[in-house]
Motif scaffolding. Structure first.
Motif, short mmCIF file in Angstrom:
data_model
loop_
_atom_site.label_atom_id
_atom_site.label_comp_id
_atom_site.label_asym_id
_atom_site.label_seq_id
_atom_site.Cartn_x
_atom_site.Cartn_y
_atom_site.Cartn_z
N GLU A 9 130.08 -54.12 46.07
CA GLU A 9 128.97 -53.24 45.67
C GLU A 9 128.46 -53.61 44.28
O GLU A 9 127.24 -53.65 44.05
N ARG A 10 129.34 -53.91 43.39
CA ARG A 10 128.95 -54.32 42.03
C ARG A 10 128.21 -55.66 42.07
O ARG A 10 127.21 -55.84 41.36
N VAL A 11 128.71 -56.59 42.90
CA VAL A 11 128.04 -57.89 43.01
C VAL A 11 126.63 -57.69 43.57
O VAL A 11 125.66 -58.29 43.10
N ARG A 12 126.52 -56.83 44.62
CA ARG A 12 125.20 -56.55 45.19
C ARG A 12 124.28 -55.89 44.14
O ARG A 12 123.10 -56.24 44.04
N HIS A 13 124.82 -54.96 43.42
CA HIS A 13 124.04 -54.28 42.38
C HIS A 13 123.60 -55.29 41.30
O HIS A 13 122.43 -55.28 40.87
N ALA A 14 124.53 -56.14 40.89
CA ALA A 14 124.22 -57.15 39.88
C ALA A 14 123.16 -58.12 40.41
O ALA A 14 122.22 -58.51 39.68
N ALA A 15 123.28 -58.54 41.68
CA ALA A 15 122.30 -59.45 42.27
C ALA A 15 120.93 -58.78 42.35
O ALA A 15 119.90 -59.40 42.04
N LYS A 16 120.92 -57.51 42.77
CA LYS A 16 119.66 -56.77 42.84
C LYS A 16 119.03 -56.67 41.46
O LYS A 16 117.83 -56.90 41.29
N HIS A 17 119.85 -56.36 40.49
CA HIS A 17 119.36 -56.25 39.11
C HIS A 17 118.83 -57.61 38.63
O HIS A 17 117.78 -57.68 37.98
N ARG A 19 117.59 -59.98 40.50
CA ARG A 19 116.31 -60.22 41.18
C ARG A 19 115.19 -59.41 40.52
O ARG A 19 114.08 -59.91 40.34
N GLU A 20 115.48 -58.17 40.16
CA GLU A 20 114.47 -57.34 39.50
C GLU A 20 114.09 -57.93 38.14
O GLU A 20 112.91 -57.98 37.78
N VAL A 21 115.09 -58.37 37.39
CA VAL A 21 114.83 -58.98 36.08
C VAL A 21 114.02 -60.26 36.26
O VAL A 21 113.06 -60.52 35.51
N GLU A 22 114.38 -61.05 37.27
CA GLU A 22 113.65 -62.29 37.55
C GLU A 22 112.19 -61.98 37.93
O GLU A 22 111.26 -62.64 37.45
N ALA A 25 110.41 -60.97 34.87
CA ALA A 25 110.17 -62.15 34.03
C ALA A 25 108.99 -62.95 34.56
O ALA A 25 108.14 -63.43 33.78
N GLN A 26 108.90 -63.08 35.90
CA GLN A 26 107.78 -63.81 36.48
C GLN A 26 106.46 -63.08 36.23
O GLN A 26 105.44 -63.70 35.92
N GLU A 27 106.48 -61.76 36.37
CA GLU A 27 105.28 -60.97 36.08
C GLU A 27 104.87 -61.12 34.63
O GLU A 27 103.68 -61.29 34.32
N GLN A 28 105.86 -61.05 33.75
CA GLN A 28 105.59 -61.24 32.32
C GLN A 28 104.99 -62.62 32.07
O GLN A 28 104.05 -62.77 31.31
N GLU A 29 105.57 -63.62 32.69
CA GLU A 29 105.09 -64.99 32.52
C GLU A 29 103.65 -65.12 33.01
O GLU A 29 102.82 -65.75 32.35
N LEU A 30 103.32 -64.48 34.15
CA LEU A 30 101.95 -64.50 34.64
C LEU A 30 101.00 -63.82 33.66
O LEU A 30 99.90 -64.32 33.39
N ARG A 31 101.42 -62.67 33.14
CA ARG A 31 100.57 -61.97 32.16
C ARG A 31 100.38 -62.81 30.90
O ARG A 31 99.27 -62.89 30.36
N VAL A 32 101.46 -63.43 30.45
CA VAL A 32 101.37 -64.29 29.25
C VAL A 32 100.42 -65.45 29.53
O VAL A 32 99.58 -65.80 28.70
N GLN A 33 100.53 -66.04 30.72
CA GLN A 33 99.66 -67.15 31.09
C GLN A 33 98.19 -66.71 31.12
O GLN A 33 97.31 -67.42 30.64
N GLU A 34 97.95 -65.50 31.67
CA GLU A 34 96.59 -64.97 31.70
C GLU A 34 96.06 -64.75 30.28
O GLU A 34 94.90 -65.08 29.99
#
Length: 110
Positions: A9-17, A19-22, A25-34
């Motif tokens: 459960e912790r591994v799943r939670h960590a993986a989910k977290h 993925r959310e952080v990633e 980060a991708q959204e932030q990178e897109l905004r920065v690029q814009e």
């Protein structure tokens, strides 16, 4: 088995977290690029405005220089005409003075 379930459960939670952080980060990178794209475009536009302003300034300076030169030439010509006129007036006055006797006004009594 209970510990393993918590671990999974912790591994799943960590993986989910992760993925959310990633994703964030991708959204932030897109905004920065814009933002960078907009800044680059603004810089290009500003550079073009500067180029146009510099060209206009050079054109205005050139016209001003030409006008000043023309005005200076007109001034010199006017000064020369004034000098010539003064010389002629002096000659006319000297001629009149030498050819005619100029007497002081005599008061006439009626």
């Amino acid at each position: 088995s209970k510990d393993w379930s918590k671990l999974i459960e912790r591994v799943r939670h960590a993986a989910k977290h992760a993925r959310e952080v990633e994703a964030q980060a991708q959204e932030q990178e897109l905004r920065v690029q814009e933002v960078l794209d907009r800044v680059r475009e603004d810089v290009r536009n500003a550079a073009e405005r500067v180029r146009v302003a510099e060209a206009r300034t050079a054109e205005i300076q050139s016209r001003a220089d030409a006008l000043l030169k023309a005005a200076d030439e007109k001034l010199k010509a006017a000064e020369e005409r004034a000098r010539t006129a003064e010389e002629w007036l002096t000659r006319v006055y000297d001629t009149i003075a030498s050819e005619f006797t100029i007497e002081p006004d005599v008061k006439r009594t009626p």
